[in-house]
Design a protein around this motif. Structure first.
Motif, PDB file in Angstrom:
ATOM      1  N   LEU A 100       0.833  -1.206   0.000  1.00 35.93           N
ATOM      2  CA  LEU A 100       0.000   0.000   0.000  1.00 35.93           C
ATOM      3  C   LEU A 100       0.866   1.253   0.000  1.00 35.93           C
ATOM      4  N   THR A 104       0.372   2.757  -3.724  1.00 36.16           N
ATOM      5  CA  THR A 104      -0.825   3.598  -3.730  1.00 36.16           C
ATOM      6  C   THR A 104      -0.505   4.911  -3.045  1.00 36.16           C
ATOM      7  N   ARG A 105      -1.501   5.793  -2.964  1.00 35.84           N
ATOM      8  CA  ARG A 105      -1.250   7.106  -2.384  1.00 35.84           C
ATOM      9  C   ARG A 105      -1.386   7.103  -0.868  1.00 35.84           C
ATOM     10  N   LEU A 106      -1.682   5.954  -0.243  1.00 39.39           N
ATOM     11  CA  LEU A 106      -1.800   5.922   1.212  1.00 39.39           C
ATOM     12  C   LEU A 106      -0.419   6.065   1.847  1.00 39.39           C
ATOM     13  N   ASP A 109       1.238   5.704   7.878  1.00 40.91           N
ATOM     14  CA  ASP A 109       0.371   5.670   9.061  1.00 40.91           C
ATOM     15  C   ASP A 109      -1.002   5.108   8.718  1.00 40.91           C
ATOM     16  N   ALA A 110      -1.585   5.608   7.602  1.00 38.80           N
ATOM     17  CA  ALA A 110      -2.911   5.123   7.221  1.00 38.80           C
ATOM     18  C   ALA A 110      -2.851   3.651   6.820  1.00 38.80           C
ATOM     19  N   GLY A 113      -2.719   1.503   9.920  1.00 39.10           N
ATOM     20  CA  GLY A 113      -4.009   1.500  10.606  1.00 39.10           C
ATOM     21  C   GLY A 113      -5.037   0.649   9.886  1.00 39.10           C
ATOM     22  N   VAL A 114      -5.069   0.780   8.562  1.00 37.31           N
ATOM     23  CA  VAL A 114      -6.035   0.040   7.765  1.00 37.31           C
ATOM     24  C   VAL A 114      -5.777  -1.468   7.875  1.00 37.31           C
ATOM     25  N   SER A 117      -6.498  -2.944  11.468  1.00 34.74           N
ATOM     26  CA  SER A 117      -7.884  -3.087  11.897  1.00 34.74           C
ATOM     27  C   SER A 117      -8.642  -4.084  11.030  1.00 34.74           C
ATOM     28  N   VAL A 118      -8.366  -4.094   9.730  1.00 36.42           N
ATOM     29  CA  VAL A 118      -9.121  -5.001   8.867  1.00 36.42           C
ATOM     30  C   VAL A 118      -8.745  -6.458   9.165  1.00 36.42           C
TER      31      VAL A 118
ATOM     32  N   VAL B  35      -6.287  11.254   8.716  1.00 38.74           N
ATOM     33  CA  VAL B  35      -5.570  10.682   7.574  1.00 38.74           C
ATOM     34  C   VAL B  35      -4.826  11.785   6.819  1.00 38.74           C
ATOM     35  N   ILE B 231     -10.155   5.017  10.374  1.00 39.20           N
ATOM     36  CA  ILE B 231      -9.210   5.233   9.276  1.00 39.20           C
ATOM     37  C   ILE B 231      -9.726   4.754   7.921  1.00 39.20           C
ATOM     38  N   CYS B 232     -10.343   3.555   7.887  1.00 42.68           N
ATOM     39  CA  CYS B 232     -10.693   2.960   6.591  1.00 42.68           C
ATOM     40  C   CYS B 232     -11.557   3.841   5.688  1.00 42.68           C
ATOM     41  N   ALA B 235      -9.529   6.541   4.181  1.00 42.94           N
ATOM     42  CA  ALA B 235      -8.506   5.984   3.298  1.00 42.94           C
ATOM     43  C   ALA B 235      -9.136   5.549   1.975  1.00 42.94           C
ATOM     44  N   ARG B 238     -10.030   8.551  -0.236  1.00 47.81           N
ATOM     45  CA  ARG B 238      -8.858   9.173  -0.866  1.00 47.81           C
ATOM     46  C   ARG B 238      -8.577   8.582  -2.240  1.00 47.81           C
ATOM     47  N   PHE B 239      -9.025   7.339  -2.475  1.00 44.56           N
ATOM     48  CA  PHE B 239      -8.771   6.724  -3.773  1.00 44.56           C
ATOM     49  C   PHE B 239      -9.681   7.275  -4.856  1.00 44.56           C
ATOM     50  N   THR B 241     -11.158  10.624  -4.845  1.00 52.01           N
ATOM     51  CA  THR B 241     -11.285  12.067  -5.041  1.00 52.01           C
ATOM     52  C   THR B 241     -10.099  12.823  -4.463  1.00 52.01           C
ATOM     53  N   ASP B 242      -9.939  14.075  -4.947  1.00 47.45           N
ATOM     54  CA  ASP B 242      -8.930  14.971  -4.385  1.00 47.45           C
ATOM     55  C   ASP B 242      -9.588  16.134  -3.658  1.00 47.45           C
ATOM     56  N   LEU B 293     -12.023  -1.352   0.472  1.00 49.56           N
ATOM     57  CA  LEU B 293     -10.702  -0.755   0.271  1.00 49.56           C
ATOM     58  C   LEU B 293      -9.935  -1.514  -0.810  1.00 49.56           C
ATOM     59  N   VAL B 297      -8.462   0.013  -4.163  1.00 46.91           N
ATOM     60  CA  VAL B 297      -7.039  -0.045  -4.491  1.00 46.91           C
ATOM     61  C   VAL B 297      -6.865  -0.592  -5.897  1.00 46.91           C
ATOM     62  N   TYR B 303      -6.558   6.580  -8.985  1.00 42.08           N
ATOM     63  CA  TYR B 303      -5.502   6.154  -8.082  1.00 42.08           C
ATOM     64  C   TYR B 303      -5.421   4.636  -7.903  1.00 42.08           C
TER      65      TYR B 303
END
Lengths: 324, 448
Positions: A100, A104-106, A109-110, A113-114, A117-118, B35, B231-232, B235, B238-239, B241-242, B293, B297, B303
């Motif tokens: 990730l 990707t752009r994450l 930290d994110a 966390g993702v 938790s998942v 985030v 967070i999810c 996160a 973010r994929f 939109t800006d 997610l 991705v 993205y």
């Protein structure tokens, strides 16, 4: 050992509280040593919270191994199988974080966390499935989540201790390489060291220490045993060797004190006591370490302040202007 | 009369879903700012660290009434934020390690307190705090529709639902009120401070509201899954939109979707695979978020990895197309015949070369014996751009002549007609490049 013959604190401290309890204490102390040393590398490499993601993402693997064990072998309590499951899904978790971050752009930290938790959430779903399987053995899984030293069996302790020793040995052999990549991975790569492979080996050792730590400290708190000793030892020295030895010693003492206290009092959970002991070492180091400690720096700052004021006053008097 | 199946829905499913919905929407809303500020793991730290606060609040008051528990948790959250900052600053430790130290010690303290409390047979369950107990949220609705909306029946709504609703309302109101400040703060804290806003106050406010959201979520989804709720959704958004506003709305949408779908999957969906009992609903909600997610991705247009791979690939083809033309031109120049060697190292290379060649043929630039007229013009354009760049880099940028081929090889693909004329205008000699080769004249395909 029947519950009514709880040995005295002194007997346990000196490893005379029974064969099993002595084994548990030795095993946990060694684990603390290994975690302290590997953890020092990990924090220097700035991967502290990566190991948190690793620990939490071990849960679904643990559960899958339990379910497989129940259906295939008739019992889900095989410790090697459970550890293997946890190690595999933990490694998948770490790989996912890295994927990730790099694809990707994450941000890190994110991503941590993702994943944390998942994976944990999926593990909880599997756990609720296991609770309805009616095997009567699911209590064993709880020992891996919260950590439990008292009920360990001798055969399990042998396995865990063997794994710990392998880790310690590898960390000892690879001391020079790990030191290099902890401080300056770019330089290491320029010197021709296989940085990626060494990183992978380090991560592999972290995986082993983490899953071994599940059994005694629990998967939520094992990160503390990896991070705290190294961070605490860092206050006392700038030399890598000394920090490593210090981290190892703090980890080992925490493991020792924690397992001793919890074996004399059933309401003192081993994991929490081990972490709190390490926390006490940290607090002491943070406050009282020479040079880097909080108090000595406070004194320095007051001294500077005093000197500055004195100088200012002297200058003002010399120029005869004074304030107001 | 309310029929029995509906009555069951109102008493069991509806309160659970609504409570989970409010809690997770509040978390998702605040998660957006965490985030963006790259402090997602503050949510992680706080959700672990409020545990001792909750237990102490519970032990002091001796009841599960929400007031003292909430105060304890809020105090613990603020203490955590302060300690993390203090240790990071004075211990000179990276923030990740500092967070790890603080929250794991706090959590260990909480676990110890729970054990001590259960030794004195106080009813506190570690499992409940870890996994949440959505299944225990009940409501006893009236048996007729007429009394449904009366104050006396609504007063009996479960406390968790009311609390979650309250925190959700407060976080929406807060976000609405200080939207502008939050927006600058999320992207540029230094600018926020320079503009005269109190950034410490904004972050503290955010942490307190976050602590409130975490506390109400504890009973509903548990201490670790709440991290996913925070967070999810952001996160995922973010994929797609800006735009911050769109991101916030999308995150709320995904969060609500995951709650509803996760709940029904866990309670009813599993029956289709032969499980006749409910699985953990909160775990399923976070798992659903994980699946969304994963889909984002892979498939998000801008993205996602597929979209990016396709764009990379087509850029590779158009670059290769121009490179082929330039190579043909140069082989004509050197050896008098058009040859096109095609060494391809990787499979991807081979594919790109195949498609580039096909494209050249289809558009009539490449014919059997070599370049067509239009192909020649196009090749001259590319080579001209390349050699103009080489000249420019030597005369204007002062690079040595043997260092200019590589950059020019890249720049030639991004050179518009306007830029080419600007380049030639900036140099005195536009007939020869630094290596002594002719720079082809610009001519329109018609005139030749």
């Amino acid at each position: 050992m029947s519950p009514e013959v709880i040995p005295t604190l002194f007997e346990v401290l000196t490893l005379q509280g029974g064969y099993n309890s002595a084994l548990v204490i030795i095993g946990t102390t060694l684990l603390g040593l290994a975690a302290g040393i590997i953890g020092t590398y990990v924090t220097l490499r700035k991967r502290a919270l990566m190991s948190d993601a690793l620990a939490h993402s071990g849960l679904p693997g643990l559960c899958v191994a339990f379910i497989l064990g129940t259906y295939v072998f008739g019992s889900g309590r095989s410790v090697p199988l459970l550890l293997l499951g946890a190690a595999i899904s933990g490694a998948i978790g770490v790989a996912t974080v890295q994927f990730l971050v790099s694809h990707t752009r994450l941000r890190e930290d994110a991503a941590i966390g993702v994943v944390l938790s998942v994976f944990f959430g999926f593990g909880i779903v599997l756990l609720s499935f296991i609770q309805h399987m009616g095997t009567g053995e699911e209590g064993g899984l709880h020992h891996f989540i919260y950590g439990q030293t008292a009920a360990m069996q001798a055969s399990d302790i042998y396995l865990l201790t063997a794994l710990t020793l392998i880790t310690l040995f590898s960390a000892f052999i690879l001391f020079k390489e790990f030191r290099l990549i902890s401080f300056d991975p770019g330089y290491a790569a320029a010197q021709g060291w296989p940085v990626q492979k060494l990183d992978l080996i380090m991560m592999f050792l972290v995986v082993i220490v983490t899953v071994v730590g599940f059994r005694s400290v629990g998967l939520i708190l094992v990160i503390a045993l990896l991070i705290i000793p190294g961070v605490a030892a860092r206050f006392w020295s700038d030399k890598m060797t000394l920090v490593l030895v210090g981290g190892g010693l703090i980890g080992a003492s925490s493991g020792y004190i924690g397992s001793v206290i919890s074996s004399t009092n059933p309401h003192m959970p081993a994991g929490a006591i081990i972490v709190l002991t390490a926390g006490a070492f940290f607090l002491f180091s943070f406050l009282f370490a020479p040079k880097r400690g909080f108090l000595i720096n406070l004194v320095y700052r007051l001294q500077d302040n005093y000197r500055f004021r004195k100088q200012l006053l002297a200058e003002n008097m010399a120029s005869g202007s004074g304030n107001d | 009369m309310i029929e029995s199946s509906l009555h069951q829905f109102l008493s069991v499913d509806a309160p659970a879903i609504l409570a989970a919905l409010f809690a997770s929407l509040a978390c998702a809303l605040l998660g957006n700012f965490l985030v963006l500020r790259r402090v997602s793991l503050m949510g992680d730290a706080i959700s672990h660290a409020v545990l001792p606060g909750i237990v102490i609040g519970f032990l002091v008051s001796g009841s599960r009434s929400i007031g003292p528990v909430f105060l304890g948790a809020a105090a613990a959250a603020i203490l955590t934020a302060v300690l993390i900052d203090l240790i990071k600053r004075y211990g000179r430790i990276e923030s990740g390690a500092s967070m790890g130290v603080v929250f794991s010690i706090m959590f260990a303290l909480g676990v110890l307190l729970i054990e001590q409390a259960s030794a004195r047979s106080v009813d506190l369950d570690a499992d409940c705090l870890l996994h949440g107990q959505l299944e225990t949220i009940f409501w006893f609705p009236p048996s007729t529709w007429t009394t449904l909306l009366q104050f006396s029946t609504l007063k009996e709504l479960p406390q968790e639902l009311l609390m979650a609703g309250g925190v959700f309302t407060i976080s929406v109101a807060l976000t609405y009120l200080i939207w502008k400040e939050l927006k600058i703060f999320s992207f540029d804290p230094a600018l926020t401070a320079a503009l005269g806003f109190n950034t410490n106050f904004i972050s503290l406010l955010l942490m307190i509201i976050l602590a409130a959201a975490v506390v109400v979520s504890f009973k509903i989804v548990g201490s670790i899954l709440v991290i996913g709720m925070i967070i999810c959704p952001a996160a995922i958004a973010r994929f797609w939109t800006d735009n911050l506003k769109v991101q916030v709305f999308l995150s709320l949408l995904f969060s609500a979707f995951a709650v509803v779908v996760g709940y029904f999957l866990a309670t009813m969906g599993v029956r289709y695979i032969g499980i006749d009992y409910a699985l953990s609903a909160s775990g399923m909600m976070v798992t659903t978020l994980g699946v969304i997610l994963m889909a984002s991705v892979i498939a998000a247009p801008q993205y996602g990895i597929i979209g990016r791979a396709i764009r990379n690939f087509s850029l590779g083809i158009s670059t290769e197309r121009e490179d082929m033309l330039a190579r043909l031109y140069k082989s004509l120049e050197n050896e008098g015949r058009a040859i096109l060697p095609m060494p391809a190292k990787t499979f991807r290379d081979k594919l790109i070369k195949f498609f580039a060649r096909r494209d050249l043929k289809l558009s009539g630039l490449l014919i059997n014996k070599g370049l067509s007229e239009t192909g020649m013009a196009e090749a001259q354009r590319v080579v001209r751009a390349h050699r103009l760049w080489e000249g420019f880099l030597v005369t204007e940028a002062g690079l040595p002549p043997d260092h200019v081929h590589e950059p020019a090889e890249k720049l030639e693909h991004y050179t518009s007609a306007g830029m080419a004329s600007a380049l030639s205008g900036a140099q005195q000699d536009t007939t020869k490049d630094p290596h002594g080769r002719d720079i082809p004249e610009l001519k329109s395909p018609k005139s030749s």
